[in-house]
Design a protein around this motif. Sequence first.
Motif, short mmCIF file in Angstrom:
data_model
loop_
_atom_site.label_atom_id
_atom_site.label_comp_id
_atom_site.label_asym_id
_atom_site.label_seq_id
_atom_site.Cartn_x
_atom_site.Cartn_y
_atom_site.Cartn_z
N LEU B 22 4.96 -2.59 9.42
CA LEU B 22 3.57 -2.80 8.46
C LEU B 22 4.33 -3.45 6.97
CD1 LEU B 22 1.98 0.77 8.66
CD2 LEU B 22 0.98 -1.86 9.07
N ALA B 23 5.55 -3.32 6.66
CA ALA B 23 6.14 -3.82 5.40
C ALA B 23 6.37 -5.10 5.76
CB ALA B 23 7.56 -3.13 5.28
N ARG B 24 6.54 -5.70 6.91
CA ARG B 24 6.44 -7.09 7.01
C ARG B 24 5.31 -7.93 6.90
NH1 ARG B 24 11.57 -8.79 8.20
NH2 ARG B 24 10.76 -10.75 8.96
N VAL B 25 3.88 -7.01 7.50
CA VAL B 25 2.88 -7.68 7.80
C VAL B 25 2.11 -7.60 6.24
CG1 VAL B 25 0.65 -6.98 8.89
CG2 VAL B 25 2.71 -7.18 10.23
N PHE B 26 2.05 -6.45 5.64
CA PHE B 26 1.40 -6.32 4.40
C PHE B 26 1.33 -7.48 3.55
CE2 PHE B 26 0.97 -1.33 4.56
CZ PHE B 26 -0.12 -1.53 5.43
N PRO B 27 2.67 -8.20 3.24
CA PRO B 27 2.53 -9.10 2.19
C PRO B 27 1.83 -10.43 2.74
CG PRO B 27 4.90 -8.20 2.46
CD PRO B 27 3.90 -7.59 3.62
N LEU B 28 1.62 -10.39 4.11
CA LEU B 28 1.10 -11.62 4.64
C LEU B 28 -0.45 -11.63 4.40
CD1 LEU B 28 2.99 -11.91 7.88
CD2 LEU B 28 3.54 -13.23 5.72
N LEU B 29 -1.02 -10.55 4.00
CA LEU B 29 -2.49 -10.37 4.07
C LEU B 29 -2.97 -10.56 2.50
CD1 LEU B 29 -2.70 -6.61 5.73
CD2 LEU B 29 -2.89 -9.03 6.63
N ALA B 30 -3.98 -11.63 2.64
CA ALA B 30 -4.54 -11.92 1.28
C ALA B 30 -5.38 -10.88 0.76
CB ALA B 30 -5.51 -13.24 1.52
N ASP B 31 -5.41 -10.85 -0.63
CA ASP B 31 -6.10 -9.87 -1.18
C ASP B 31 -7.76 -10.05 -0.98
OD1 ASP B 31 -4.27 -8.38 -2.54
OD2 ASP B 31 -4.43 -8.81 -4.25
N ALA B 32 -8.39 -9.12 -0.80
CA ALA B 32 -9.93 -9.29 -0.78
C ALA B 32 -10.34 -8.97 -2.05
CB ALA B 32 -10.30 -8.32 0.30
N ARG B 33 -11.39 -9.84 -2.40
CA ARG B 33 -11.95 -9.78 -3.67
C ARG B 33 -12.70 -8.23 -4.17
NH1 ARG B 33 -15.95 -14.53 -3.98
NH2 ARG B 33 -14.25 -15.30 -2.76
N ALA B 34 -13.13 -7.68 -2.90
CA ALA B 34 -13.87 -6.60 -2.99
C ALA B 34 -12.99 -5.30 -3.06
CB ALA B 34 -15.11 -6.66 -1.98
N THR B 35 -11.79 -5.68 -2.95
CA THR B 35 -10.95 -4.38 -2.73
C THR B 35 -10.74 -3.55 -3.86
OG1 THR B 35 -9.56 -5.80 -1.04
CG2 THR B 35 -8.52 -3.67 -2.03
N LEU B 36 -11.02 -2.23 -4.13
CA LEU B 36 -10.62 -1.53 -5.00
C LEU B 36 -9.37 -0.71 -4.74
CD1 LEU B 36 -14.40 -0.16 -5.49
CD2 LEU B 36 -13.24 -2.25 -6.76
N VAL B 37 -9.21 -0.11 -3.51
CA VAL B 37 -7.77 0.37 -3.30
C VAL B 37 -7.47 -0.33 -1.91
CG1 VAL B 37 -6.48 2.37 -2.51
CG2 VAL B 37 -8.41 2.59 -4.20
N GLY B 38 -6.13 -1.01 -1.76
CA GLY B 38 -5.94 -1.75 -0.72
C GLY B 38 -4.93 -0.94 0.24
N PRO B 39 -4.33 -1.71 1.25
CA PRO B 39 -3.49 -1.06 2.32
C PRO B 39 -2.44 0.00 1.45
CG PRO B 39 -3.35 -3.32 2.67
CD PRO B 39 -4.22 -3.15 1.18
N GLY B 40 -2.10 1.00 2.49
CA GLY B 40 -0.77 1.54 1.94
C GLY B 40 -1.12 3.19 1.52
N ASP B 41 -2.70 3.65 1.44
CA ASP B 41 -3.03 4.83 1.23
C ASP B 41 -3.43 5.22 2.39
OD1 ASP B 41 -3.77 7.51 -0.01
OD2 ASP B 41 -2.98 6.39 -1.92
N ASP B 42 -4.10 6.70 2.40
CA ASP B 42 -4.71 7.09 3.79
C ASP B 42 -5.92 6.21 4.27
OD1 ASP B 42 -3.42 9.63 2.48
OD2 ASP B 42 -3.79 10.06 4.65
N ALA B 43 -6.61 5.61 3.15
CA ALA B 43 -7.87 4.86 3.44
C ALA B 43 -7.87 3.79 2.34
CB ALA B 43 -9.04 5.62 3.61
N ALA B 44 -8.66 2.84 2.72
CA ALA B 44 -8.79 1.44 1.49
C ALA B 44 -10.36 2.06 0.83
CB ALA B 44 -9.08 0.18 2.20
N VAL B 45 -10.55 1.39 -0.50
CA VAL B 45 -11.71 1.49 -1.04
C VAL B 45 -12.38 0.19 -1.26
CG1 VAL B 45 -13.13 2.35 -3.04
CG2 VAL B 45 -11.04 3.74 -2.02
N VAL B 46 -13.50 -0.26 -0.76
CA VAL B 46 -13.93 -1.52 -0.72
C VAL B 46 -15.30 -1.59 -1.67
CG1 VAL B 46 -14.98 -3.29 0.57
CG2 VAL B 46 -13.06 -2.09 1.40
N ALA B 47 -15.74 -2.34 -2.59
CA ALA B 47 -16.87 -2.39 -3.51
C ALA B 47 -17.97 -2.76 -2.54
CB ALA B 47 -16.46 -3.69 -4.25
N ALA B 48 -19.02 -2.09 -2.59
CA ALA B 48 -20.27 -1.97 -2.13
C ALA B 48 -21.36 -2.37 -2.99
CB ALA B 48 -20.60 -1.23 -1.13
#
Lengths: 342, 342
Positions: B22-48
């Motif tokens: 995962l440490a190798r993959v995460f930096p390859l993932l582009a930021d999502a505009r709607a992302t409020l909390v991204g990868p790395g916690d128990d869950a993400a939070v996405v704007a709706a």
Amino acid sequence: MHPNPPDLTGATVAELSETELLARVFPLLADARATLVGPGDDAAVVAAPDGRTVVSTDVLVEDRHFRREWSSGYDVGWRAAMQNLADVAAMGAVPTALVVALTLPGDVEVRWVEDLARGLSDAAAPWGAGVVGGDLSGGPAAVVAVTVHGSLEGRDPVLRSGARAGDLVVHAGVRGRSAAGLAALSAALPADEATEAARAGYLRPVAAVDAGVAAARAGARAMIDVSDGLVRDARRIAAASGVTLALDEPLEAFADEAELLAPVAAALGDPGLGDPGLVRAWILTGGEDHGMLATVPREVGPPEGFRVVGEVVERSEHEVLVAGEAAARGGGWDHFGGTARV
Amino acid sequence: MHPNPPDLTGATVAELSETELLARVFPLLADARATLVGPGDDAAVVAAPDGRTVVSTDVLVEDRHFRREWSSGYDVGWRAAMQNLADVAAMGAVPTALVVALTLPGDVEVRWVEDLARGLSDAAAPWGAGVVGGDLSGGPAAVVAVTVHGSLEGRDPVLRSGARAGDLVVHAGVRGRSAAGLAALSAALPADEATEAARAGYLRPVAAVDAGVAAARAGARAMIDVSDGLVRDARRIAAASGVTLALDEPLEAFADEAELLAPVAAALGDPGLGDPGLVRAWILTGGEDHGMLATVPREVGPPEGFRVVGEVVERSEHEVLVAGEAAARGGGWDHFGGTARV
């Protein structure tokens, strides 16, 4: 396709089309309260009342996370839902909806899939969360990929990074039962009360979802779903927050769980409640119980459903202490893998 | 774990822990505009933003949907994202975020997984949608389960059930290329311009996502992602809406696509553009192109990116007509399976 669905007792999924299989599964899925558009279109639409959706995904793979000879379809559906529900609860969110991508070998019985749908639905039903969509495909092993959604009800998410020195470390839910249950199943221990409780903890874990939401409402500063073991997940809070989690002696903090598991350890030839010992290792390093580990300001005290299991201190040499000793050396588990070394 | 990540050229995933991978993959993932909390916690939070989230899940299974000798990791990631993006677009929603549950055999190279992450990210990037979370597990085959989210921007979702007699049937995107590309790969046809276009259509399909959103904005009444073939997916709109979709002669409505695919059919020994013929079958029954099939009020006309391919008529004996003939008999494909019978 079938105005009168035929009796498919004993039929395998290879005998049905995806459409026919879905037609059997959809009626088994409970309605989700938050569902605006349910299964059957290109996508579902789920309510996100506060303008945010919590989302997490987790996969169960046959012969890695479960065996079809130990786990019924219902068990697998239940576990797949529960491990995901725990992830949104650990953010402090109330589960709203699930989607399921299911890969199945052709020899799986249709009944097994129907049972899986029932297990998914039943596990999520207490929160009014239902399965709103899915995908089915053939494949060499059963793979159940569930994505769960949740609502923060206007609150901030509870992250792993919020712990502060002086906080209480609190835990809700059972500890070590899933690991003990897997050990009992692997050793084919005869059924007695303790063994059954452990087996149930492995086959149908009950995540501390309500407790997670209660902790968020009470003002928890950090929280994690304990899926990989108490020490390993405590280390994640410690690392994200830049603090040390000093855990109390687990045989005391979880005396009730230890007492429950002691007969299982004894049946496996372990001396019992000592250190090193199986019970202590299960409590510290056993995974898949899906309890909630949180930190709360001391003045708040343990939220409903939680017990105090330690305290947060300034970051020292070690991220996690257990009864005052460095977890990596004193506790009997591998630093990286969370694997018991007893 | 690795302050200086080691050179892992040629390394397989079996040599890394999930955390290390995962440490190798995460930096390859582009930021999502709607992302409020991204990868790395128990869950993400996405704007709706409008209080609703569109959600859909789709799985790709090795040796069923792709072969590792034909598809690079990038191709598989791209396709996995694209088939999901198409599902939210078919509701009229703009993609916001994806989560990925990935099952991998131990012999998969780390580089393949990194490429998959890049493919996922690149496919979703045009809409500011990124990968906000995931799960990794070992397993007997590569299984890529993607769940995608989208925002309706305040609009009603465009369902399959809204088509009305008198509507125009309109289509955006390519037709038959994925099926032709798979045929070209299976037959190991030598590379030329037509074959390459077809192969690309199979390996890296480009879903008509913008067109789906444009159709919704323009007032489309019904829409579907064409993933299982034009006729089969037209039948789904017809069935859900209680109408008949009368499609124009496909060799005329899709004359440009037919011309492009004719050399591929010729290289496979097919006479070319006739009926029956491979090109016509690819256009009518080929799957996985991820175009948008919609119906719009006649006075609206085809939305941006769409062509007129038929009209909606009152429900008759058949749900789908092709150039005036019942699709099940006249077109050369199986009624249930959408499989070309040419």
